[in-house]
Write an enzyme that holds these catalytic residues in place. Structure first.
Site, short mmCIF file in Angstrom:
data_model
loop_
_atom_site.label_atom_id
_atom_site.label_comp_id
_atom_site.label_asym_id
_atom_site.label_seq_id
_atom_site.Cartn_x
_atom_site.Cartn_y
_atom_site.Cartn_z
N SER A 47 0.84 -1.42 0.07
CA SER A 47 0.04 0.12 0.09
C SER A 47 0.79 1.01 0.12
O SER A 47 1.99 1.05 0.10
CB SER A 47 -1.09 -0.10 1.22
OG SER A 47 -0.05 0.18 2.43
N ILE B 70 2.91 4.49 -0.44
CA ILE B 70 4.17 4.86 -1.36
C ILE B 70 4.84 3.72 -1.89
O ILE B 70 5.25 3.77 -3.09
CB ILE B 70 5.36 5.61 -0.59
CG1 ILE B 70 4.62 6.92 0.13
CG2 ILE B 70 6.64 5.78 -1.39
CD1 ILE B 70 5.71 7.49 0.94
N SER C 205 11.93 10.47 5.87
CA SER C 205 10.90 11.50 5.99
C SER C 205 11.26 12.92 6.12
O SER C 205 12.53 12.98 6.81
CB SER C 205 10.07 11.13 7.09
OG SER C 205 9.09 11.99 7.59
N TYR D 279 8.69 8.54 16.04
CA TYR D 279 8.88 8.62 14.78
C TYR D 279 9.90 9.31 14.20
O TYR D 279 10.78 8.92 13.31
CB TYR D 279 7.55 8.98 14.05
CG TYR D 279 7.54 8.82 12.44
CD1 TYR D 279 7.50 7.99 11.65
CD2 TYR D 279 7.53 10.08 11.81
CE1 TYR D 279 7.49 7.82 10.37
CE2 TYR D 279 7.72 10.10 10.32
CZ TYR D 279 7.37 9.04 9.68
OH TYR D 279 7.33 8.96 8.20
#
Length: 353
Positions: free
Chosen positions: A80, A82, A211, A224
């Site tokens: 799912s 990216i 990220s 994260y």
């Protein structure tokens, strides 16, 4: 010599000195102009982009994704988001793919879509390899099965991972450990296995889905952000250490992407998921399809680090990184609520203290 001859020589010398000073001033002026233009470009141009300038340049003038034709690419987290849309972009380019994730049924759907994207691909060109990346004991058998089937591996895309929404002070330590195991240690373990193969073969390419939260931290995602900073550190170190071995590393840093990541996101409690679905019509998020395409371009051109985000997010990150004093001042002015709305289209969590 006559007095008028001496006077002429002195005058000539002064002229030369004056000309030299003018030349120095002209050179400084040129350098200053170049610096001003450079910063103007980085201030203005990103307002018209959804990625950093280097990636935008290579999208227009660099190698196309099609240059990756026949490369064997292993994508983790391919069921799912990216990873899924990167698979579509690479399938369209004619790559042979290994699609890995825990959910085999979803991987089969992605495989079927990949085959529709490129009629020249055969079913045998795309392998569905169900894998829990956190089960490090399964890495070597999975890798050996790839080499047995395809005879080689050209590119490993470490894409598996989950986001988080939680107040920093409330996060259980077990959550930190779980997230680092998934977002960092499992990927490092798999990559160390593959790195030995790449170094032996004298070729290979690592692609890391990091990220922008690993470049400029965001509120209410402490674990994260920390995991993405750590991931960057591991692979920047590898790239520096093996620079003479010509094993490129591409670190992809997306901002907000239109995927259903909030449903699976960690919270502050172990075993709990945030469980909310994302807004499908967000103006602040890049589509997953566009992100997959840009990642394909970054891979084709072996770019070392790329940023993918909407202009407001890009400008904010540029400011935080290149103008840290201004960035810190701006962060205090806009506050965490603005950053949450920019990221999630809403105030995901309120700082109640």
């Amino acid at each position: 010599m006559r007095a008028d001859t001496y006077a002429w020589i002195r005058t000539k010398s002064k002229v030369h000195i004056f000309q030299h000073k003018l030349l120095q001033m002209d050179l400084l002026a040129i350098i200053g102009l170049i610096v001003v233009i450079y910063y103007l470009v980085y201030t203005i141009w990103p307002w018209f982009l959804d990625c950093d300038l280097n990636l935008a340049f290579h999208e227009k003038f660099g190698k196309p994704i099609g240059s990756l034709k026949d490369k064997v690419v292993w994508i983790t987290g391919a069921s799912s988001g990216i990873g899924e849309h990167l698979a579509y972009a690479l399938a369209g380019a004619g790559c042979k793919l290994i699609l890995s994730a825990r959910r085999g049924q979803l991987l089969e759907r992605v495989k079927a879509e990949c085959l529709q994207k490129n009629a020249s691909l055969k079913s045998s060109d795309i392998e569905v390899l169900v894998l829990d990346v956190c089960d490090t004991d399964s890495h070597e058998p999975a890798f050996r099965s790839i080499i047995s089937k395809f005879g080689k591996l050209d590119i490993l895309v470490n894409n598996a991972g989950r986001s988080q929404r939680a107040r920093w002070e409330d996060i259980e330590l077990s959550v930190d450990k779980e997230m680092f195991h998934l977002n960092v240690f499992s990927q490092v373990a798999l990559s160390r296995l593959v790195a030995k193969y790449f170094l032996q073969m004298g070729a290979g390419h690592f692609v890391i889905t990091s990220s922008l939260a690993g470049i400029a931290p965001v509120p209410f995602s402490g674990t994260y952000s920390g995991s993405k900073f750590a991931l960057n550190g591991y692979f920047y170190s590898f790239a520096a250490e093996k620079i003479d071995n010509r094993i490129p590393v591409t670190i992809v840093c997306p901002g907000s992407i239109q995927t259903d990541f909030l449903a699976e996101a960690y919270t502050n409690k172990s075993g709990e998921k945030y469980g909310e679905h994302t807004n499908e019509n967000s103006k602040n998020k890049v589509s997953a399809q566009r992100c997959g395409t840009l990642m394909g371009i970054a891979i084709a051109n072996q770019l070392s680090e790329v940023w993918i985000a909407k202009p407001v997010v890009l400008q904010f990150v540029y400011t935080r990184i290149y103008y840290p004093n201004i960035g810190s001042w701006l962060l205090r002015r806009v506050g965490s609520r603005f950053l949450q709305r920019l990221r999630d289209d809403k105030e995901t969590l309120k700082d109640e203290r």
